[in-house]
Enzyme design. Structure first.
Site, PDB file in Angstrom:
ATOM      1  N   ASP A  12       0.806  -1.230   0.000  1.00  0.00           N
ATOM      2  CA  ASP A  12       0.000   0.000   0.000  1.00  0.00           C
ATOM      3  C   ASP A  12       0.835   1.275   0.000  1.00  0.00           C
ATOM      4  O   ASP A  12       0.439   2.288   0.576  1.00  0.00           O
ATOM      5  CB  ASP A  12      -0.973   0.027   1.204  1.00  0.00           C
ATOM      6  CG  ASP A  12      -1.869  -1.198   1.215  1.00  0.00           C
ATOM      7  OD1 ASP A  12      -2.189  -1.702   0.125  1.00  0.00           O
ATOM      8  OD2 ASP A  12      -2.233  -1.655   2.313  1.00  0.00           O
ATOM      9  N   LYS A  15       1.787   2.001  -5.125  1.00  0.00           N
ATOM     10  CA  LYS A  15       2.390   1.436  -6.350  1.00  0.00           C
ATOM     11  C   LYS A  15       1.493   1.682  -7.562  1.00  0.00           C
ATOM     12  O   LYS A  15       1.967   2.042  -8.644  1.00  0.00           O
ATOM     13  CB  LYS A  15       2.613  -0.084  -6.180  1.00  0.00           C
ATOM     14  CG  LYS A  15       3.579  -0.432  -5.046  1.00  0.00           C
ATOM     15  CD  LYS A  15       3.681  -1.926  -4.846  1.00  0.00           C
ATOM     16  CE  LYS A  15       2.439  -2.564  -4.268  1.00  0.00           C
ATOM     17  NZ  LYS A  15       2.106  -2.159  -2.903  1.00  0.00           N
ATOM     18  N   GLY A  39      -4.526  -4.552  -3.675  1.00  0.00           N
ATOM     19  CA  GLY A  39      -5.527  -3.525  -3.954  1.00  0.00           C
ATOM     20  C   GLY A  39      -4.761  -2.292  -4.378  1.00  0.00           C
ATOM     21  O   GLY A  39      -4.123  -1.654  -3.561  1.00  0.00           O
ATOM     22  N   HIS A  40      -4.751  -2.025  -5.680  1.00  0.00           N
ATOM     23  CA  HIS A  40      -3.963  -0.909  -6.202  1.00  0.00           C
ATOM     24  C   HIS A  40      -4.910   0.199  -6.675  1.00  0.00           C
ATOM     25  O   HIS A  40      -5.862  -0.061  -7.404  1.00  0.00           O
ATOM     26  CB  HIS A  40      -3.073  -1.384  -7.363  1.00  0.00           C
ATOM     27  CG  HIS A  40      -2.034  -2.372  -6.922  1.00  0.00           C
ATOM     28  ND1 HIS A  40      -1.147  -2.961  -7.781  1.00  0.00           N
ATOM     29  CD2 HIS A  40      -1.732  -2.866  -5.700  1.00  0.00           C
ATOM     30  CE1 HIS A  40      -0.349  -3.778  -7.102  1.00  0.00           C
ATOM     31  NE2 HIS A  40      -0.694  -3.740  -5.834  1.00  0.00           N
ATOM     32  N   GLN A 229       2.065  -6.087  -3.093  1.00  0.00           N
ATOM     33  CA  GLN A 229       2.574  -6.205  -1.714  1.00  0.00           C
ATOM     34  C   GLN A 229       3.871  -5.388  -1.538  1.00  0.00           C
ATOM     35  O   GLN A 229       4.035  -4.399  -2.212  1.00  0.00           O
ATOM     36  CB  GLN A 229       2.769  -7.686  -1.324  1.00  0.00           C
ATOM     37  CG  GLN A 229       1.466  -8.441  -1.106  1.00  0.00           C
ATOM     38  CD  GLN A 229       0.790  -8.910  -2.388  1.00  0.00           C
ATOM     39  OE1 GLN A 229       1.416  -9.523  -3.223  1.00  0.00           O
ATOM     40  NE2 GLN A 229      -0.474  -8.638  -2.541  1.00  0.00           N
TER      41      GLN A 229
HETATM   42  P1  GDP Z   1      -0.775   0.172  -3.565  1.00  0.00           P
HETATM   43  O1  GDP Z   1      -1.350  -1.096  -3.045  1.00  0.00           O
HETATM   44  O2  GDP Z   1       0.684   0.279  -3.309  1.00  0.00           O
HETATM   45  O3  GDP Z   1      -1.104   0.450  -4.999  1.00  0.00           O
HETATM   46  O4  GDP Z   1      -1.456   1.336  -2.709  1.00  0.00           O
HETATM   47  P2  GDP Z   1      -3.017   1.456  -2.297  1.00  0.00           P
HETATM   48  O5  GDP Z   1      -3.772   1.896  -3.486  1.00  0.00           O
HETATM   49  O6  GDP Z   1      -3.480   0.246  -1.581  1.00  0.00           O
HETATM   50  O7  GDP Z   1      -2.937   2.583  -1.197  1.00  0.00           O
HETATM   51  C1  GDP Z   1      -2.459   3.860  -1.469  1.00  0.00           C
HETATM   52  C2  GDP Z   1      -3.556   4.883  -1.184  1.00  0.00           C
HETATM   53  O8  GDP Z   1      -2.990   6.172  -1.131  1.00  0.00           O
HETATM   54  C3  GDP Z   1      -4.596   4.972  -2.286  1.00  0.00           C
HETATM   55  O9  GDP Z   1      -5.808   5.374  -1.733  1.00  0.00           O
HETATM   56  C4  GDP Z   1      -4.021   6.036  -3.212  1.00  0.00           C
HETATM   57  O10 GDP Z   1      -5.006   6.692  -3.990  1.00  0.00           O
HETATM   58  C5  GDP Z   1      -3.425   6.974  -2.215  1.00  0.00           C
HETATM   59  N1  GDP Z   1      -2.244   7.711  -2.653  1.00  0.00           N
HETATM   60  C6  GDP Z   1      -1.243   7.328  -3.486  1.00  0.00           C
HETATM   61  N2  GDP Z   1      -0.273   8.270  -3.521  1.00  0.00           N
HETATM   62  C7  GDP Z   1      -0.666   9.263  -2.682  1.00  0.00           C
HETATM   63  C8  GDP Z   1      -0.088  10.509  -2.266  1.00  0.00           C
HETATM   64  O11 GDP Z   1       1.010  10.890  -2.667  1.00  0.00           O
HETATM   65  N3  GDP Z   1      -0.808  11.248  -1.374  1.00  0.00           N
HETATM   66  C9  GDP Z   1      -2.032  10.835  -0.890  1.00  0.00           C
HETATM   67  N4  GDP Z   1      -2.652  11.615  -0.021  1.00  0.00           N
HETATM   68  N5  GDP Z   1      -2.578   9.667  -1.250  1.00  0.00           N
HETATM   69  C10 GDP Z   1      -1.914   8.901  -2.132  1.00  0.00           C
HETATM   70  P1  IMO Z   2      -0.870  -4.300  -2.113  1.00  0.00           P
HETATM   71  O1  IMO Z   2      -0.440  -4.890  -3.421  1.00  0.00           O
HETATM   72  C1  IMO Z   2      -0.743  -4.599   2.243  1.00  0.00           C
HETATM   73  C2  IMO Z   2      -0.764  -8.639   3.937  1.00  0.00           C
HETATM   74  C3  IMO Z   2      -1.980  -9.140   4.688  1.00  0.00           C
HETATM   75  C4  IMO Z   2      -1.309 -10.058   5.677  1.00  0.00           C
HETATM   76  C5  IMO Z   2      -0.191 -10.695   4.863  1.00  0.00           C
HETATM   77  C6  IMO Z   2      -0.539 -12.045   4.279  1.00  0.00           C
HETATM   78  O2  IMO Z   2      -2.178  -3.606  -2.171  1.00  0.00           O
HETATM   79  O3  IMO Z   2       0.230  -3.465  -1.543  1.00  0.00           O
HETATM   80  P2  IMO Z   2      -2.088 -12.821   2.295  1.00  0.00           P
HETATM   81  O4  IMO Z   2      -3.572 -12.675   2.107  1.00  0.00           O
HETATM   82  O5  IMO Z   2      -1.284 -12.218   1.193  1.00  0.00           O
HETATM   83  O6  IMO Z   2      -1.693 -14.231   2.576  1.00  0.00           O
HETATM   84  O7  IMO Z   2      -1.795 -12.001   3.635  1.00  0.00           O
HETATM   85  O8  IMO Z   2       0.078  -9.768   3.813  1.00  0.00           O
HETATM   86  N1  IMO Z   2      -1.033  -8.154   2.567  1.00  0.00           N
HETATM   87  C7  IMO Z   2      -0.969  -6.861   2.207  1.00  0.00           C
HETATM   88  N2  IMO Z   2      -0.750  -5.749   2.922  1.00  0.00           N
HETATM   89  N3  IMO Z   2      -0.883  -4.496   0.907  1.00  0.00           N
HETATM   90  C8  IMO Z   2      -1.082  -5.609   0.159  1.00  0.00           C
HETATM   91  O9  IMO Z   2      -1.119  -5.586  -1.183  1.00  0.00           O
HETATM   92  C9  IMO Z   2      -1.170  -6.867   0.809  1.00  0.00           C
HETATM   93  N4  IMO Z   2      -1.363  -8.126   0.382  1.00  0.00           N
HETATM   94  C10 IMO Z   2      -1.265  -8.903   1.463  1.00  0.00           C
HETATM   95  O10 IMO Z   2      -2.655  -8.081   5.308  1.00  0.00           O
HETATM   96  O11 IMO Z   2      -0.719  -9.310   6.715  1.00  0.00           O
HETATM   97 MG    MG Z   3      -2.879  -1.736  -1.755  1.00  0.00          MG
END
Ligand code: GDP
Ligand code: IMO
Ligand code: MG
Length: 445
Positions: A12, A15, A39-40, A229
């Site tokens: 998170d 990416k 979850g991207h 991840q």
């Molecule tokens: P990922 O799994 O690495 O793709 O990241 P996620 O989408 O799960 O979580 C990142 C969250 O932060 C999402 O809600 C994005 O829209 C948001 N986000 C990404 N870059 C920024 C930033 O520079 N500032 C803020 N405030 N939010 C961001």
């Molecule tokens: P993105 O791609 C954050 C965490 C879970 C748990 C551990 C193992 O959005 O960054 P799993 O279901 O993969 O066997 O769970 O990894 N986890 C993540 N945490 N971002 C993710 O993906 C994750 N995918 C798995 O919360 O601690």
């Molecule tokens: Mg994510």
């Protein structure tokens, strides 16, 4: 050329946002590990897309590939594609025939095992996403998995299921003392997954991944590898056992798609860094903000402002200061050529900004992470304080460029880049594609 995007911390990091930004210059975006645990998020002109399996290049109409290193739940894939179609996108997603399929019994076993761990000892609980990721990779390593290619051949599918399913039934009933259900009905599984195979074949969605990517590269196309991840939940380089079951680090891009490590290594490898830490799930976090009311308040503030609730599960994410030993470890493991630092805006306006510069363990200062999770859990961070930066109009900062970033924030960024010994390619100052300060485009390096 290739650009590989890797999470530097605990997932998170944002990416999806960078895959979307630089994906504009890619022709193909390939995921190399993980599954619908990811979850991207991509935000384009205020329009938000949450992607779980469909590679984030879909928002820019790029060909998406789910590499052989992925584990795929075809039902979530289809429903995600359908939802994106309803929103006007037309995702072109190809599945590696070598990728493994998450079956209903894998999802069941994921939850059954987490519950068994909770009953035995709370400390054993990983806090998985419950998507069946671990059990599917277990079957892959155990040579009893179902691959995408098997769905195209009903006889092979039946043969594999007739071997695997009775074992799952025995596990659920004899080991865990529960009742097996539809997830262990071989006939039903054969029928459902043969139908899925038919849809995949009809829509010409399966590929020999390594060969497919080689041809595209030979034709001069750019390939982006989208890691899911993050480094600290990598099964080899993370905080085992509080990890996912794949390799999000850059080596995974080669084994997970069938291109050589030299191809990945000749390209750019960009680490995505969040300006602070978030963790969803269990496991240590030395810089976690939770020691007193003040820290908890600060964590709540950052959580709310940064929207730190799991994309997949909705769970509140744990919050901490940036952990520099973790980032040094991540830079080394993946050989980053650049970094993107996100969420700078979230820390704006705080009274204090700190980072964990090093750890104290058994009277010694450590600059990188110890290899065992138990020792990591005992690390006390040596905190460094930075002068905070004010809240500003981040959209105009993004337009005006790096020099418009508040000076104290630039000091923070320069410090991070210096400690990781990697240049900064981009700074995220908001979730939208337009809210990114771009210093370099990895496709132009
Ligand atoms: P990922 O799994 O690495 O793709 O990241 P996620 O989408 O799960 O979580 C990142 C969250 O932060 C999402 O809600 C994005 O829209 C948001 N986000 C990404 N870059 C920024 C930033 O520079 N500032 C803020 N405030 N939010 C961001
Ligand atoms: P993105 O791609 C954050 C965490 C879970 C748990 C551990 C193992 O959005 O960054 P799993 O279901 O993969 O066997 O769970 O990894 N986890 C993540 N945490 N971002 C993710 O993906 C994750 N995918 C798995 O919360 O601690
Ligand atoms: Mg994510």
């Amino acid at each position: 050329m290739t650009v590989t995007i890797v999470g530097s911390q605990l997932g998170d990091e944002g990416k999806g946002a960078l895959v979307d930004l630089w994906g504009g210059d890619a022709d193909v975006v390939a995921r190399y590990q993980g599954g619908d645990n990811a979850g991207h998020t991509v935000v384009e002109d205020g329009e938000e897309y949450k992607l779980s399996l469909v590679p984030s290049g879909a928002v820019r109409d790029k060909v998406g590939v789910l590499g052989n290193g992925c584990v795929i739940n075809p039902n979530t894939l289809f429903s995600e594609i359908d939802t994106l179609r309803e929103r006007g996108l037309d995702p072109d997603v190809r599945l590696a025939r070598r990728a493994h399929v998450i079956m209903p019994y894998h999802r069941r076993l994921d939850n059954v095992e987490e519950e068994a761990k909770a009953d035995s000892d709370e400390e054993l609980v990983v806090g998985t996403t419950g998507r069946g990721i671990g059990p599917t990779y277990e079957d892959k390593a155990g040579r009893r998995g179902i691959r995408v290619g098997d769905l195209l051949d009903p006889e092979v599918l039946r043969q594999r299921l007739e071997y695997a399913v009775p074992q799952k039934r025995a596990l659920i009933e004899d080991v865990y003392g529960l009742e097996a259900g539809e997830e262990c009905d071989v006939e039903k599984l054969v029928e459902e997954y043969t139908e899925i195979g038919r849809r995949l074949a009809e829509d010409d969605m399966t590929v020999n991944c390594g060969d497919f990517l080689a041809r595209r590269r030979e034709a001069g196309e750019n390939v982006m590898f989208e890691g899911a991840q993050g480094t600290l939940i990598d099964i080899d380089h993370g905080s085992y056992p509080y990890v996912t079951s794949s390799n999000p680090t850059a080596g995974g891009a080669a084994t997970g798609t069938g291109v050589g490590p030299s191809v990945v290594g000749r390209g750019e490898v960009v680490g995505i860094v969040k300006s602070y830490l978030s963790r969803v799930g269990e496991g240590p976090m030395p810089t976690e903000l939770k020691d007193d009311d003040r820290e908890e308040e600060l964590a709540d503030f950052i959580r709310e402002k940064g929207g730190e609730f799991g994309t997949v599960t909705g769970r509140p994410r744990r919050i901490g200061w940036l952990d520099i030993p973790m980032l040094r470890h991540a830079a080394r493991v993946s050989g980053f050529t650049g970094i993107a630092v996100n969420h700078l805006d979230v820390l704006a306006g705080l009274d204090e900004v700190k980072v964990g510069h090093s750890y104290e363990l058994d009277g010694e200062e450590l600059l990188t992470m110890p290899a065992t999770t138990e020792r990591w859990a005992k690390c006390e961070p040596n905190l460094r304080e930075f002068d905070p930066w004010p809240e500003v109009d981040w959209s105009s900062v993004a337009e005006d460029g790096y020099d418009a970033v508040p000076e104290n924030a630039r000091e923070y960024l320069d410090y991070v880049s210096g400690e990781m010994d990697v240049p900064i390619y981009a700074v995220g100052v908001g979730p939208d594609r337009a809210e990114t300060v771009e210093l370099a485009n990895p496709f132009e390096q």
